[in-house]
Design an enzyme around this catalytic site. Structure first.
Site, PDB file in Angstrom:
ATOM      1  N   ASP A   1      -5.658  -5.706  -5.666  1.00  0.00           N
ATOM      2  CA  ASP A   1      -4.635  -6.723  -5.444  1.00  0.00           C
ATOM      3  C   ASP A   1      -5.311  -8.074  -5.230  1.00  0.00           C
ATOM      4  OD1 ASP A   1      -1.401  -6.273  -4.420  1.00  0.00           O
ATOM      5  OD2 ASP A   1      -2.289  -8.252  -4.263  1.00  0.00           O
TER       6      ASP A   1
ATOM      7  N   TRP B   1       2.262   2.981  -2.453  1.00  0.00           N
ATOM      8  CA  TRP B   1       1.858   3.904  -3.525  1.00  0.00           C
ATOM      9  C   TRP B   1       0.457   4.442  -3.283  1.00  0.00           C
ATOM     10  CZ3 TRP B   1       3.653   3.459  -9.230  1.00  0.00           C
ATOM     11  CH2 TRP B   1       5.062   3.513  -9.273  1.00  0.00           C
TER      12      TRP B   1
ATOM     13  N   GLY C   1       0.764  -1.244   0.000  1.00  0.00           N
ATOM     14  CA  GLY C   1       0.000   0.000   0.000  1.00  0.00           C
ATOM     15  C   GLY C   1       0.791   1.288   0.000  1.00  0.00           C
TER      16      GLY C   1
ATOM     17  N   LYS D   1       6.235  -0.076 -13.384  1.00  0.00           N
ATOM     18  CA  LYS D   1       7.600  -0.558 -13.226  1.00  0.00           C
ATOM     19  C   LYS D   1       7.968  -1.470 -14.395  1.00  0.00           C
ATOM     20  CE  LYS D   1       9.027  -2.103  -9.212  1.00  0.00           C
ATOM     21  NZ  LYS D   1       9.151  -3.010  -8.033  1.00  0.00           N
TER      22      LYS D   1
END
Length: 235
Positions: A99, A78, A76, A179
């Site tokens: 998630d 971000w 959590g 990413k």
């Protein structure tokens, strides 16, 4: 305990028992990482929070009142930063964390436990928020095998899935941050993002470990009109 080149005390973890060398090195790196210590002091759930802080400090895409989706959000870090920057903690914006794992509650963040790669995930999200998102964030990375090419393909597949999800749920003008790992394999991904977004660039925050090939792709100015997601929602 010894001092490193910056004068900070360096913690050395002894091997022994059932601890593998890889576990020793990971633990040693965590104990000596200034961002890990800073995250604990400032109440962030992971050192990754500082990566998003740095990226947004430079490019300013987390504006008050926006709707933000955080993919693979646990633990959590971000989501915490996004909620603070868009004003969700004060009811001015909205953060939806997605998630497969459960995640403890964060002020200003709504949590959905689902697989964003499932065919019906975009439609579920659109129904949940009653509209479209302004930004889709992803700090996800797959479990590594230790085989460089295999791991690169795994992260690329995950990022491609996140980009496809973003294309289904973003408002025109929206932002996608994810990413990636530096390699020649992501050329096709960048080409697709350049078709879908007005600007695409790679970013390497200072808080990203310098010995890692990790970096982030930042795509802004989504060109889509949402027709794909609307078809999916009505199918």
């Amino acid at each position: 305990m010894a001092k490193d080149t910056t004068g900070r005390l360096h913690v050395t973890v002894k091997t022994g028992g059932k601890r593998k060398l890889s576990s020793k090195l990971w633990l040693e790196r965590q104990l000596n990482d200034p961002y890990v210590a800073q995250a604990k002091r400032e109440g962030y759930r992971s050192r990754a929070a500082y990566k998003l802080i740095e990226i947004d400090d430079k490019y300013h895409f987390l504006k008050p009142g926006l709707t933000v989706v955080d993919l693979g959000a646990a633990p959590g870090g971000w989501s915490q930063i996004a909620a603070k920057r868009i004003g969700a903690v004060n009811g001015k914006g909205r953060v939806i964390a997605i998630d497969l794992l459960e995640m403890p509650e964060i002020p200003g963040v709504s949590f959905a436990q689902l697989d964003f790669l499932s065919d019906d995930a975009p439609a579920k999200l659109l129904a949940m928020i009653g509209g479209r998102a302004d930004a889709v964030l992803s700090d996800m990375a797959p479990n590594t095998t230790g085989h460089r090419k295999t791991d690169q393909l795994r992260i690329l597949g995950l990022v491609e899935g996140a980009a496809a999800f973003a294309a289904e749920v973003l408002n025109p003008g929206g932002t996608f941050v994810a990413k990636v790992f530096q390699s020649g394999a992501d050329a096709e991904l960048v080409t697709q993002l350049k078709r879908d977004f007005a600007s695409v660039r790679h970013v390497k925050p200072a808080s990203s470990r310098q010995d890692s090939s990790e970096r982030y792709v930042l795509a802004t100015g989504f060109r889509g009109d949402g027709s794909t997601a609307q078809r999916g929602a009505s199918a």
